[in-house]
Design a protein around this motif. Structure first.
Motif, PDB file in Angstrom:
ATOM      1  N   GLU A 109      56.870  48.335  39.999  1.00  0.00           N
ATOM      2  CA  GLU A 109      55.384  49.348  40.594  1.00  0.00           C
ATOM      3  C   GLU A 109      55.077  48.715  41.823  1.00  0.00           C
ATOM      4  OE1 GLU A 109      54.330  51.812  38.681  1.00  0.00           O
ATOM      5  OE2 GLU A 109      56.179  50.754  37.516  1.00  0.00           O
ATOM      6  N   THR A 110      55.489  47.539  42.431  1.00  0.00           N
ATOM      7  CA  THR A 110      55.112  46.867  43.780  1.00  0.00           C
ATOM      8  C   THR A 110      56.180  45.984  43.726  1.00  0.00           C
ATOM      9  OG1 THR A 110      53.374  46.279  45.176  1.00  0.00           O
ATOM     10  CG2 THR A 110      53.489  45.363  42.959  1.00  0.00           C
ATOM     11  N   ARG A 111      56.021  45.481  45.274  1.00  0.00           N
ATOM     12  CA  ARG A 111      56.975  44.094  45.684  1.00  0.00           C
ATOM     13  C   ARG A 111      55.924  43.156  46.235  1.00  0.00           C
ATOM     14  NH1 ARG A 111      62.445  45.016  47.106  1.00  0.00           N
ATOM     15  NH2 ARG A 111      63.472  46.029  45.614  1.00  0.00           N
ATOM     16  N   ALA A 112      56.127  42.001  45.794  1.00  0.00           N
ATOM     17  CA  ALA A 112      55.487  40.916  46.547  1.00  0.00           C
ATOM     18  C   ALA A 112      55.706  40.709  48.031  1.00  0.00           C
ATOM     19  CB  ALA A 112      55.784  39.601  45.900  1.00  0.00           C
ATOM     20  N   ASP A 113      56.712  41.239  48.629  1.00  0.00           N
ATOM     21  CA  ASP A 113      57.133  41.098  49.941  1.00  0.00           C
ATOM     22  C   ASP A 113      57.084  42.213  50.880  1.00  0.00           C
ATOM     23  OD1 ASP A 113      57.587  38.360  50.022  1.00  0.00           O
ATOM     24  OD2 ASP A 113      59.646  38.777  48.957  1.00  0.00           O
ATOM     25  N   GLN A 114      56.100  43.386  50.340  1.00  0.00           N
ATOM     26  CA  GLN A 114      55.991  44.556  50.967  1.00  0.00           C
ATOM     27  C   GLN A 114      55.294  44.255  52.047  1.00  0.00           C
ATOM     28  OE1 GLN A 114      54.502  47.284  47.723  1.00  0.00           O
ATOM     29  NE2 GLN A 114      52.310  47.059  48.660  1.00  0.00           N
ATOM     30  N   LEU A 115      55.214  45.281  53.023  1.00  0.00           N
ATOM     31  CA  LEU A 115      54.423  45.133  54.352  1.00  0.00           C
ATOM     32  C   LEU A 115      52.973  45.529  53.835  1.00  0.00           C
ATOM     33  CD1 LEU A 115      56.514  47.297  57.050  1.00  0.00           C
ATOM     34  CD2 LEU A 115      56.185  44.867  56.932  1.00  0.00           C
ATOM     35  N   PRO A 116      51.969  44.614  54.530  1.00  0.00           N
ATOM     36  CA  PRO A 116      52.062  43.776  55.490  1.00  0.00           C
ATOM     37  C   PRO A 116      52.028  42.235  55.045  1.00  0.00           C
ATOM     38  CG  PRO A 116      49.964  44.435  55.221  1.00  0.00           C
ATOM     39  CD  PRO A 116      50.560  45.152  54.182  1.00  0.00           C
ATOM     40  N   ALA A 117      52.589  41.796  53.989  1.00  0.00           N
ATOM     41  CA  ALA A 117      52.599  40.507  53.146  1.00  0.00           C
ATOM     42  C   ALA A 117      53.260  39.624  54.198  1.00  0.00           C
ATOM     43  CB  ALA A 117      53.227  40.705  51.888  1.00  0.00           C
ATOM     44  N   GLY A 118      52.955  38.488  54.530  1.00  0.00           N
ATOM     45  CA  GLY A 118      53.467  37.776  55.456  1.00  0.00           C
ATOM     46  C   GLY A 118      52.945  37.721  56.683  1.00  0.00           C
ATOM     47  N   LEU A 119      52.145  39.011  57.113  1.00  0.00           N
ATOM     48  CA  LEU A 119      51.970  39.235  58.344  1.00  0.00           C
ATOM     49  C   LEU A 119      50.374  39.002  58.508  1.00  0.00           C
ATOM     50  CD1 LEU A 119      53.937  42.305  59.038  1.00  0.00           C
ATOM     51  CD2 LEU A 119      54.493  40.040  59.777  1.00  0.00           C
ATOM     52  N   VAL A 120      49.727  39.032  57.438  1.00  0.00           N
ATOM     53  CA  VAL A 120      48.138  38.842  57.376  1.00  0.00           C
ATOM     54  C   VAL A 120      47.658  37.514  57.152  1.00  0.00           C
ATOM     55  CG1 VAL A 120      45.992  39.967  56.693  1.00  0.00           C
ATOM     56  CG2 VAL A 120      47.985  41.246  57.251  1.00  0.00           C
ATOM     57  N   PRO A 121      46.985  36.729  57.437  1.00  0.00           N
ATOM     58  CA  PRO A 121      46.600  35.246  57.131  1.00  0.00           C
ATOM     59  C   PRO A 121      46.229  35.357  55.705  1.00  0.00           C
ATOM     60  CG  PRO A 121      45.266  35.794  58.754  1.00  0.00           C
ATOM     61  CD  PRO A 121      46.415  36.948  58.740  1.00  0.00           C
ATOM     62  N   ASN A 122      45.435  36.046  55.185  1.00  0.00           N
ATOM     63  CA  ASN A 122      44.661  36.333  53.827  1.00  0.00           C
ATOM     64  C   ASN A 122      45.143  37.581  53.310  1.00  0.00           C
ATOM     65  OD1 ASN A 122      42.987  34.025  54.519  1.00  0.00           O
ATOM     66  ND2 ASN A 122      42.389  35.376  56.308  1.00  0.00           N
ATOM     67  N   TYR A 123      45.879  37.457  52.398  1.00  0.00           N
ATOM     68  CA  TYR A 123      46.596  38.659  51.835  1.00  0.00           C
ATOM     69  C   TYR A 123      46.487  38.609  50.089  1.00  0.00           C
ATOM     70  CZ  TYR A 123      50.150  42.275  50.634  1.00  0.00           C
ATOM     71  OH  TYR A 123      50.924  43.083  50.053  1.00  0.00           O
ATOM     72  N   ARG A 124      46.103  39.751  49.600  1.00  0.00           N
ATOM     73  CA  ARG A 124      46.337  39.704  48.123  1.00  0.00           C
ATOM     74  C   ARG A 124      46.566  41.053  47.586  1.00  0.00           C
ATOM     75  NH1 ARG A 124      40.410  38.903  45.898  1.00  0.00           N
ATOM     76  NH2 ARG A 124      40.946  36.686  46.764  1.00  0.00           N
ATOM     77  N   SER A 125      47.244  40.757  46.673  1.00  0.00           N
ATOM     78  CA  SER A 125      48.138  42.005  46.017  1.00  0.00           C
ATOM     79  C   SER A 125      47.895  41.922  44.456  1.00  0.00           C
ATOM     80  CB  SER A 125      49.536  42.118  46.279  1.00  0.00           C
ATOM     81  OG  SER A 125      50.061  43.270  45.734  1.00  0.00           O
ATOM     82  N   ASP A 126      46.931  43.055  43.975  1.00  0.00           N
ATOM     83  CA  ASP A 126      46.753  43.043  42.646  1.00  0.00           C
ATOM     84  C   ASP A 126      47.281  44.218  41.823  1.00  0.00           C
ATOM     85  OD1 ASP A 126      45.502  40.623  42.455  1.00  0.00           O
ATOM     86  OD2 ASP A 126      43.461  41.273  42.632  1.00  0.00           O
TER      87      ASP A 126
END
Length: 748
Positions: free
Chosen positions: A498-515
């Motif tokens: 369903e999703t990727r842990a490294d999809q944009l903008p992961a790694g580009l925003v200092p505070n990033y959360r994906s649930d």
């Protein structure tokens, strides 16, 4: 032409005489016969499992991966042919069936990886197939050295000929018999350096193009055995339903109908490896009789628990789940502290994106031809994964690994549907029951009504913008029904479809959360072209435009600022993200679409970018609105896949995927009510017409010397969000165009 071998009349008759009981198809002219190389006897001499050459210098090269329209039947053999220094005009490409040997009861795959339509064919083959070609060339050089009395390292190959320093030439055809008897070297011969490439990087038309456009291409659905029974099915409308009543009298009275049989999904078997739903099969001597008999069946089906489900109710459930303060099924990624960043917010923005269910709608419906003999199974299957099909056949028959023969002609579309093999299981089950060859044919309505669908999804994204207009927080929540349920995948990995842990903008925003929030649905789900990137890119790239709009900023500048300086980031799943390459494709499409005029343009301009497994893509779309009528004026796509094997093939893939994505965005959605699919044909699931699509897709290919990355569905994720962003600017923004333009011009 792929699969077409010109034989003399004498040799033609000799071949046919020696192939009693074989599957003969595609005989279009007096001297052309579509046969696997193994049936050609001594005419061709093998130089390894992929290459055969005859005494006249004609070359057969096998394409190991199924070609579902991705062009691998051209690109993979050209990798071998380049290393072989073959004359491409004398090369015939043969689709290789499953290559398997018996290794003490276990399968040993002769050709290694055989998997098509997933974007991995060229990356997986790049090193291996160059070595295949280099080894064949080495054998020919050794044979030429003996013939010419010159050391092999002083000889060179060119276009099917070995050339000595003094100018003497010998053809591959004259050397092949000797070369085939030379013992293989234990060390791998060196492959060419890039400056010596002659075919790699040069444009080439699809080897099957002429056959396709003239109607001569042979697909699995065209194949048959003379004594095969045709089988058509009536599936239960509910995957968990049961057969309540059946009356077969009228069906059995139809001339040509032989039997009516019932099929049940095998218990405890993963989805895609057994029948997709309970079914009744009508077997007849021909297709017409089978269809007439099917129409006269009297059936009553009883729904299971899925009979109360609907796509609308599931969407409402997803919305309610994201509205509340509910714990996610899986926290996919959690960088920094999103909650703490929220306390420093200068601005906040939240948006919700809903994506519908999708069907595969392949041009060639599901079908399978199977013959079961006492100690052998022979199949013709339109599959993307022959080795997975083999596993289904082996489980059902118990045959030794090398006693299962699977042929894979050109496939009429895959899109992930043919990574599953429910239709193969159905055909084998029926062949076992009737003890005769079976030609299973699905109808178009069955294809729509019994698919492994791309599940709908709901995305809720919130952004936190700091006082210096920088993006300091990103919180993305997604609700969907995983495509991996009932497929033997652990619960804590169901999110990976369903999703990727490294999809944009992961790694580009200092505070990033994906649930990820898992939804339960009885509707069958499976792999779909471009997933999980397709739905996620639409949500992310559309939301970035909304952020730019909130900040009254050029969306291109918003993206470039987010990407930052060119650098490389390590990805959690392996590999790296090259931000310089990603920014480059973004700038290329912006320049081509004349993005500098995005504010002043009468039409709307939209842009989006993405990365997939070492490949980079961006789209720019120009759209106009006349009332409610949308016109896509221009579509530009830039891709960076490293070294390009066939530029013409790559352009075709990019253009085709772009049009596919636009068609999906404009028209397509599957709905179900009371557990039953509501779309059963192209009228209710309308692919985009030519008038709805752009006249052309301008493709920009970035040259590169890195190892090639895949491009099968690379252009799918970014076309739809670029279109949505263009429509937003062409319509919704127009209401406030004058004051907004003044403010933006002041800021810029």
């Amino acid at each position: 032409m792929s699969g077409q071998i010109q034989l003399s009349r004498r040799r033609f008759l000799q071949v046919l005489t020696g192939t009693a009981g074989a599957l003969i198809v595609g005989i279009r002219t007096a001297g052309a016969v579509d046969l696997p190389p193994a049936l050609l006897g001594g005419t061709f001499q093998a130089l390894g499992p992929y290459v055969q050459i005859d005494s006249d210098g004609n070359v057969l090269i096998g394409a190991r991966d199924p070609d579902t329209g991705t062009g691998v039947a051209t690109s993979l053999p050209r990798i071998i042919a380049d290393e072989l220094d073959a004359d491409w005009n004398r090369v015939s490409v043969i689709p290789l069936g499953l290559g398997v040997e018996n290794d003490h009861g276990q399968p040993r795959w002769i050709y290694g990886r055989q998997l098509g339509g997933t974007g991995g064919s060229i990356p997986a083959a790049w090193q291996e197939l160059r070595q295949v070609g280099a080894l064949a060339r080495w054998l020919l050089l050794q044979a030429a050295a003996r013939r010419l009395g010159v050391p092999a390292d002083r000889l060179r190959c060119e276009s099917g000929t070995v050339i000595a320093p003094d100018g003497r030439r010998v053809t591959y055809g004259s050397l092949v018999e000797v070369a085939g008897k030379i013992p293989l070297t234990k060390s791998v011969p060196p492959v060419k350096t890039p400056e010596r490439y002659t075919l790699i990087g040069a444009p080439a038309g699809d080897v099957d193009a002429h056959a396709i456009v003239t109607g001569q291409a042979s697909y699995a659905i065209d194949h048959h055995y003379g004594d095969a029974l045709v089988a058509v099915l009536v599936h239960c409308p509910w995957p968990d339903g049961t057969l309540a009543r059946i009356d077969t009298a009228a069906t059995l009275a139809v001339k040509g109908v032989v039997k009516v049989l019932q099929l049940q999904p095998e218990k405890d078997q993963p989805l895609g490896e057994t029948a997709i739903a309970p079914a009744v099969a009508v077997l007849a001597q021909d297709t017409w009789s089978a269809l007439q008999g099917r129409d006269k069946l009297e059936l009553e089906w009883k729904p299971g628990a899925s009979g109360t489900q609907s796509s609308y109710a599931l969407e409402q459930q997803a919305q309610a789940l994201l509205d509340g303060d509910n714990a996610p099924t899986t926290r996919v990624r959690n960088d920094g502290d999103v909650d703490a960043a929220g306390k420093k917010a200068a601005r906040r923005l939240e948006a919700t994106y809903v994506q519908p269910w999708l069907a595969h709608a392949t041009a060639e419906p599901m079908n399978c031809l199977v013959r079961l003999d006492k100690d052998r199974a022979s199949l013709v299957v339109p599959t993307q994964a022959p080795q997975r099909a083999w596993a289904v056949v082996q489980r059902l028959t118990g045959l030794a690994p090398d006693r299962i023969d699977i042929r894979v002609p050109r496939v009429g579309g895959g899109y992930g549907r043919r990574l599953d093999h429910d239709y193969v299981a159905e055909a084998v089950m029926l062949a076992k029951l009737v003890d005769k060859p079976v030609r299973l044919l699905w109808t178009r309505a069955q294809d729509f009504g019994h698919d492994f669908y791309r599940a709908a999804s709901v995305h809720r994204i919130s952004a936190i913008v700091g006082r210096k207009r920088e993006l300091i927080g990103w919180n993305q929540r997604m609700a969907s029904a995983s495509a991996l349920v009932q497929r033997g995948v652990p619960d804590n990995r169901l999110w990976t479809s369903e999703t990727r842990a490294d999809q944009l903008p992961a790694g580009l925003v200092p505070n990033y959360r994906s649930d990820w929030y898992g939804l339960e649905s009885a509707m069958p789900r499976g792999p779909m072209r471009g997933m999980p990137h397709l739905s996620n890119a639409f949500a992310v790239e559309s939301f970035i435009d909304e952020i730019a709009h909130m900040m009254r900023e050029d969306p291109l500048k918003t993206r470039l600022r987010l990407l930052g300086e060119p650098r490389t980031l390590a990805l959690a799943g392996g590999g790296t993200l090259d931000l310089g390459r990603l920014a480059n494709v973004l700038k290329l499409v912006a320049d081509r679409i004349e993005w500098k005029n995005w504010l002043r343009s009468v039409n709307g301009l939209g842009i989006a970018c993405w990365h997939i497994d070492g490949a980079y893509v961006a789209h720019a779309i120009e759209a106009s609105m006349q009332g409610e009528k949308l016109t896509i004026e221009r579509a530009v796509c830039a891709v960076d896949v490293g070294r390009v094997i066939n530029p013409l093939g790559l352009q075709g893939q990019v253009a085709g995927a772009t049009l596919d994505a636009l068609s999906t965005a404009l028209n397509l959605a599957v709905t179900y009510k009371d557990g039953q699919i509501q779309q059963h044909d192209y009228k209710s699931y309308p692919l985009a017409s030519m008038a709805q699509l752009p006249n052309d897709v301008e493709v920009i290919t970035v040259p590169g010397d890195r190892s090639p990355a895949g491009a099968s569905f690379l252009a799918m994720p970014t076309a739809a969000p670029a279109l949505a962003n263009a429509v937003f600017r062409a319509s919704a923004v127009r209401v406030r165009r004058l004051p907004l333009m003044k403010e933006l011009l002041r800021l810029l």
